[in-house]
Design an enzyme around this catalytic site. Structure first.
Site, PDB file in Angstrom:
ATOM      1  N   VAL A  14     -40.131  41.557  68.591  1.00 47.03           N
ATOM      2  CA  VAL A  14     -40.280  42.775  69.726  1.00 47.03           C
ATOM      3  C   VAL A  14     -40.344  44.063  69.254  1.00 47.03           C
ATOM      4  CG1 VAL A  14     -39.074  43.462  71.919  1.00 47.03           C
ATOM      5  CG2 VAL A  14     -38.814  41.098  71.302  1.00 47.03           C
ATOM      6  N   LYS A 105     -28.537  41.428  74.876  1.00 48.27           N
ATOM      7  CA  LYS A 105     -27.928  41.086  76.100  1.00 48.27           C
ATOM      8  C   LYS A 105     -26.565  40.500  75.633  1.00 48.27           C
ATOM      9  CE  LYS A 105     -30.968  37.843  75.236  1.00 48.27           C
ATOM     10  NZ  LYS A 105     -32.354  38.169  75.451  1.00 48.27           N
ATOM     11  N   ILE A 136     -40.179  41.489  83.220  1.00 44.31           N
ATOM     12  CA  ILE A 136     -39.961  41.695  84.716  1.00 44.31           C
ATOM     13  C   ILE A 136     -39.041  43.003  85.087  1.00 44.31           C
ATOM     14  CG2 ILE A 136     -39.097  40.841  86.603  1.00 44.31           C
ATOM     15  CD1 ILE A 136     -38.940  38.013  85.201  1.00 44.31           C
ATOM     16  N   GLY A 187     -41.986  26.139  70.364  1.00 40.46           N
ATOM     17  CA  GLY A 187     -41.447  27.317  69.795  1.00 40.46           C
ATOM     18  C   GLY A 187     -40.562  28.020  70.929  1.00 40.46           C
ATOM     19  N   GLU A 190     -34.709  27.284  70.309  1.00 35.58           N
ATOM     20  CA  GLU A 190     -34.250  27.747  68.696  1.00 35.58           C
ATOM     21  C   GLU A 190     -33.926  26.590  68.181  1.00 35.58           C
ATOM     22  OE1 GLU A 190     -33.326  31.113  67.802  1.00 35.58           O
ATOM     23  OE2 GLU A 190     -34.053  32.057  69.823  1.00 35.58           O
ATOM     24  N   ASP A 201     -26.549  32.067  77.295  1.00 38.74           N
ATOM     25  CA  ASP A 201     -27.642  33.112  77.467  1.00 38.74           C
ATOM     26  C   ASP A 201     -27.610  33.601  78.991  1.00 38.74           C
ATOM     27  OD1 ASP A 201     -30.021  34.715  76.373  1.00 38.74           O
ATOM     28  OD2 ASP A 201     -30.799  33.332  77.752  1.00 38.74           O
ATOM     29  N   LYS A 205     -26.878  37.053  80.727  1.00 38.17           N
ATOM     30  CA  LYS A 205     -27.604  37.978  81.489  1.00 38.17           C
ATOM     31  C   LYS A 205     -26.997  38.243  82.855  1.00 38.17           C
ATOM     32  CE  LYS A 205     -31.813  36.390  79.028  1.00 38.17           C
ATOM     33  NZ  LYS A 205     -32.570  35.214  78.763  1.00 38.17           N
ATOM     34  N   GLY A 302     -41.083  36.621  75.443  1.00 37.35           N
ATOM     35  CA  GLY A 302     -42.603  36.886  74.783  1.00 37.35           C
ATOM     36  C   GLY A 302     -42.477  38.373  74.266  1.00 37.35           C
TER      37      GLY A 302
HETATM   38  N1  HSE Z   1     -33.872  32.280  74.879  1.00 42.71           N
HETATM   39  C1  HSE Z   1     -34.216  32.992  76.128  1.00 42.71           C
HETATM   40  C2  HSE Z   1     -35.030  32.182  76.985  1.00 42.71           C
HETATM   41  C3  HSE Z   1     -35.231  34.089  75.889  1.00 42.71           C
HETATM   42  O1  HSE Z   1     -35.051  30.760  76.800  1.00 42.71           O
HETATM   43  O2  HSE Z   1     -34.980  32.269  78.168  1.00 42.71           O
HETATM   44  C4  HSE Z   1     -34.648  35.527  75.494  1.00 42.71           C
HETATM   45  O3  HSE Z   1     -33.768  35.982  76.533  1.00 42.71           O
END
Ligand code: HSE
Length: 431
Positions: A14, A105, A136, A187, A190, A201, A205, A302
């Site tokens: 990024v 985050k 977004i 890809g 992870e 994750d 968020k 992305g």
């Molecule tokens: N690993 C996150 C996802 C992307 O799969 O949405 C980064 O926040």
């Protein structure tokens, strides 16, 4: 003020996207905002690897403190990720009078209280548009576009990896393991996909979205979290047959004076906009009192998408600094009508339930007898196959039931000798 100097910590995927945009759109941005955003220093432990943009060697350094303590630098962009030492660097930078832009985050979810308090104390800001939904423009919309609104609920598909896996299971008729393998091959996932597939994750968020909409900075322990690793193809297909789609949802909703926050796989009516969000896309459905219900949709990850969000934060900060309109609180206020967080035991919901039972007379009577004992009412029952002596799926939709009653009923049902596997229960949200 003609030029804003930015120091970048983290010249990875990024980070190099940010430098590329600022380089290639320098004039374009200057025309739009009336001043130049100049990348003054870039720090990374690897300053020799080739990136998508080439930079003058004199800009590259290995020691972040050269940026943190540089009096010429106004804003620090932290894109190194991880908790430590990113947290220490941000703290030190705030104390040195820098404003911060980050996509981290996990760090904000874990240490937001401390970091935002320090920022406020120093009259500085932490901007984090890229941390949810990448490019977004969600956070800016919540902070600014919807500034006059009170929020009722947020339902988000905020993890692209999980959404890809669920979509893949549904479209390719494969099991979870095969869908995960494909996500890794492309890809998206992870090597260790735990954070994505176990809902962590999404919870990070959700913490940020709850902060923006309700002014509450909750901790991970306050959120009920269930991932998608236990979702089977059988349930994906039953969902479709019954008129639903399974999505991993991050949910924050106000129920009276309580806030209900959770992340789990959810049955969504197939006709709802969120149900058609496929693949790695993200979508966040926000209900507000003035602007109504709004959907934010787009790629949730992305390089250039996330970098676009970072640049938007930089422009935002830059313009506020230039105009002297700077306020560190980012328009976030506590919703004082919220008195407490609702415990998952108290959450009421409709459910999809799948039992794996012996196909013999009296099984349904036993199951429904236990459900009735806990005041749980059945809306529909399906049993497709008939295999004498074999185990068959019995699928039910139940009317609204309290989580703790359902859990107690399922525990009792799972102890019946005719039940051959642990029952599956997935919450239904009508939105
Ligand atoms: N690993 C996150 C996802 C992307 O799969 O949405 C980064 O926040």
């Amino acid at each position: 003020m003609k030029k804003i100097n930015v120091g970048l910590i983290g010249f990875g995927n990024v980070g190099s996207g940010v430098v590329k945009i600022l380089r290639e759109r320098k004039t374009f941005l200057k025309e739009k905002i009336g001043l130049e955003i100049n990348i003054a220093k870039i720090c990374d432990k690897d300053i020799v690897a080739k990136r998508i943009v080439s930079v003058d060697k004199s800009l590259l350094i290995r020691e972040p403190r050269e940026i943190i303590h540089d009096p010429q630098i106004d804003i620090i962009v932290e894109l190194m990720g991880g908790i430590h030492p990113a947290k220490e660097y941000i703290m030190e930078a705030l104390k040195n009078g820098k404003n911060i832009v980050t996509a981290n985050k996990a760090l904000l979810a874990q240490s937001g209280k401390e970091l935002f308090a320090t920022a406020l104390d120093r009259g500085k800001s932490i901007y984090f548009e890229a941390s949810v939904g990448a490019g977004i423009p969600l956070i800016k919309s919540l902070r600014e576009g919807l500034v006059a609104n009170r929020f009722k609920s947020i339902f988000g598909i905020v993890n692209g990896t999980s959404n890809f896996i669920l979509s893949q299971m549904s479209h390719q008729q494969c099991n979870f393991a095969a869908a995960l393998k494909e996500a890794k091959a492309r890809g998206f996932a992870e090597k260790d996909p735990t954070l994505d597939i176990e809902g962590i994750d999404s919870s990070h968020k959700l913490i940020l979205l709850t902060y923006l909409c309700f002014g509450r900075l909750v901790s991970l322990d306050d959120i009920f979290i269930e991932g998608i690793s236990q979702i089977s193809l059988l349930d994906v297909n039953y969902a479709r047959e019954l008129g639903f789609q399974i999505k991993l949802l991050a949910i924050a909703k106000k129920e009276g004076d309580e806030l209900d926050i959770r992340v789990h796989p959810t049955f969504l009516p197939a006709g709802h906009l969120l149900a058609s969000v496929d693949g790695v896309f993200n979508a966040i459905y926000v209900s507000s009192d003035l602007a109504g219900s709004l959907l934010f949709y787009g790629p949730g990850a992305g390089q250039l998408s996330a970098a676009s969000a970072v640049v938007s934060d930089l422009v935002d900060l830059t313009q506020r600094l230039k105009a002297g309109l700077f306020r560190p609180t980012l328009n976030i206020v506590m919703d004082n009508s919220i008195k407490k967080l609702r415990r998952i035991d108290e959450v009421e919901s409709r459910y999809y339930i799948r039992f794996m039972a012996k196909d013999q007379p009296g099984v349904l009577a036993k199951i429904s007898g236990i459900l009735a004992k806990f005041g749980i009412s059945i809306a529909s029952v399906t049993q497709k196959q008939r295999h004498l002596l074999e185990v068959v799926p019995i699928v039910m939709i139940i009317h609204e039931a309290k989580e703790k009653n359902l859990r107690s009923a399922l525990e009792m049902i799972d102890r019946l000798s005719v039940i051959k596997q642990k029952s599956v229960a997935i919450r239904i949200e009508e939105l």
